[in-house]
Motif scaffolding. Structure first.
Motif, PDB file in Angstrom:
ATOM      1  N   VAL A 138       0.854  -1.189   0.000  1.00  0.00           N
ATOM      2  CA  VAL A 138       0.000   0.000   0.000  1.00  0.00           C
ATOM      3  C   VAL A 138       0.888   1.236   0.000  1.00  0.00           C
ATOM      4  N   GLY A 139       0.758   2.070  -1.017  1.00  0.00           N
ATOM      5  CA  GLY A 139       1.620   3.235  -1.150  1.00  0.00           C
ATOM      6  C   GLY A 139       0.974   4.518  -0.666  1.00  0.00           C
ATOM      7  N   GLU A 140       1.812   5.498  -0.329  1.00  0.00           N
ATOM      8  CA  GLU A 140       1.318   6.814   0.111  1.00  0.00           C
ATOM      9  C   GLU A 140       0.471   7.481  -0.967  1.00  0.00           C
ATOM     10  N   ASN A 141       0.761   7.192  -2.232  1.00  0.00           N
ATOM     11  CA  ASN A 141       0.022   7.815  -3.330  1.00  0.00           C
ATOM     12  C   ASN A 141      -1.397   7.274  -3.469  1.00  0.00           C
ATOM     13  N   GLU A 142      -1.765   6.267  -2.675  1.00  0.00           N
ATOM     14  CA  GLU A 142      -3.109   5.693  -2.749  1.00  0.00           C
ATOM     15  C   GLU A 142      -4.039   6.258  -1.688  1.00  0.00           C
ATOM     16  N   LEU A 143      -3.558   7.186  -0.860  1.00  0.00           N
ATOM     17  CA  LEU A 143      -4.327   7.620   0.295  1.00  0.00           C
ATOM     18  C   LEU A 143      -5.335   8.722  -0.008  1.00  0.00           C
ATOM     19  N   ALA A 144      -5.171   9.448  -1.095  1.00  0.00           N
ATOM     20  CA  ALA A 144      -6.127  10.491  -1.464  1.00  0.00           C
ATOM     21  C   ALA A 144      -6.318  10.450  -2.968  1.00  0.00           C
TER      22      ALA A 144
END
Length: 404
Positions: free
Chosen positions: A216-222
């Motif tokens: 799960v990447g940071e770019n998937e959070l918003a």
């Protein structure tokens, strides 16, 4: 991060929010999948968003109801105490209106409009509104839904192995979105059309110092996710809520693209096949085969989510997910009283990076027992209580409508 788990998923009606399995015509994360059961199937009509499609199933209402007679509209309103392994224990309510847009049209299945909401002890909540309209002697099937939710649940790493070996991360996910779908009868019982999905999903860790699970990447959070794609269906069922015979097949290809305004670009394909075989006068054996495949750029909440949309009960949505998934299950439904039905079900499925990479560790079995009460005799809509055993534990499910 254990949360109280009693069971269930709120299904508010098959068409309302009609998930990841196409289904039901559910309930599955940056998109929710309200496809079959309003709030609760096989999710098929809403955007497919993770916990929503499993914790709030939505059964499909694309099937006809040959037993219903034209007449006055009917309304069902029910409070639903419920619990599920993803979001905890909660209290919800749903209202469903069954009607026919034209009294002269005695061929089309009943149209449905519904509104539902639920609040859980984990401070998670969701509301949804939607409907499915059948027109011109069932030549047109038009559905739309909108949902908003604030969900708190445990997220694990991608794949069956990671979910068993890595600790979970508590997350809070806020989402809002909707879908619109129109299908035209091409010939016989075959329908074809387009589906549009749009959702905004924001995810955050609930504990300071916590880390995201593997994969799960940071770019998937918003993200804003937007998709447009074809949907083809075959439907020969004799009833939309409790079929005794017939087949239902849904094939869907969602194309998430930057040209549509989506922050992530990828393809997602789903196939959902259900068959119903009458036994004696009022019993039925129901069977389902489901397959899902998604591109590598898909955010975690739009990957193939095990336990969503009624495909294999007994697993919390968000624990087992990957780029591919399959599920196969069968259920015997025994009507032992005019308004009471007992069921037994079993199945097997799994998640893996590709269909050619499955091992014994990726296989996830499930089985369970349940009871049904016919809440709306005219439409044969049921109130469902199931207890399902998965690989890790057992879980209760309480909802409106069949799982598939």
């Amino acid at each position: 991060m254990k949360r109280s788990i009693l069971a269930g998923a709120l299904l508010v009606n098959a068409s309302l929010l009609g998930v990841s399995p196409l289904d039901a015509q559910a309930p599955e994360p940056a998109g929710f999948r309200f496809s079959a059961s309003a709030l609760g199937s096989p999710a098929e009509d809403l955007p497919s968003t993770s916990p929503l499609s499993g914790a709030i199933p939505v059964p499909a209402l694309s099937a006809g109801n040959t037993d219903a007679k034209p007449g006055k509209p009917s309304f069902v309103a029910v409070p639903l105490p419920n619990s599920n392994p993803t979001l905890g224990t909660g209290l919800g309510a749903a209202g469903l209106l069954f009607f026919r847009p034209s009294k002269a049209d005695t061929v089309s299945p009943s149209s449905t409009v519904g509104l539902g909401g639920i609040y859980f002890d984990t401070k998670s909540w969701a509301v949804a509104v939607g409907g499915k309209i059948n027109l011109n002697e069932d030549r047109w099937r038009i559905s739309a839904a909108f949902a908003s939710a604030d969900l708190r649940y445990d997220l694990y790493g991608k794949g069956a192995e990671a979910s068993s070996s890595e600790p979970a991360a508590g997350v809070r996910q806020k989402m809002s979105g909707g879908m619109a779908q129109a299908q035209l009868r091409l010939f016989g019982r075959i329908y074809g059309g387009l589906r549009y999905v749009r959702a905004d999903v924001n995810t955050a860790l609930t504990s300071s110092g916590a880390t995201l699970p593997p994969g799960v990447g940071e770019n998937e959070l918003a993200l804003r996710v937007v998709a447009l794609g074809p949907v083809v269906s075959f439907d020969s069922r004799d009833n939309q809520f409790f079929p005794l015979q017939g087949w239902a097949v849904d094939l869907r290809w969602d194309s998430y693209a930057g040209s549509l305004g989506s922050d992530a670009s990828f393809q997602k394909a789903e196939a959902n096949v259900r068959a119903y075989f009458p036994i004696r006068d009022s019993d039925v054996v129901a069977a389902q085969l489901y397959a899902c495949s998604v591109g590598e750029q898909a955010p975690f909440f739009l990957q193939c989510l095990y336990g969503s949309a009624g495909v294999l009960r007994g697993y919390p949505v968000g624990k087992y997910y990957d780029l591919t998934m399959f599920g196969a299950q069968a259920e015997y439904r025994w009507r032992f009283r005019p308004r009471w039905i007992a069921v037994g079900f079993a199945g097997v499925g799994g998640v893996a990076p590709s269909f050619g990479s499955y091992t014994s560790q990726d296989i996830l079995p499930a089985a369970g027992l349940g009871i049904r009460w016919v809440a709306e005799p005219k439409e044969k809509a049921t109130l469902r209580l199931d207890y399902a055993w998965g690989k890790d534990r057992g879980t209760f499910y309480l909802s409106i409508g069949e799982a598939f």
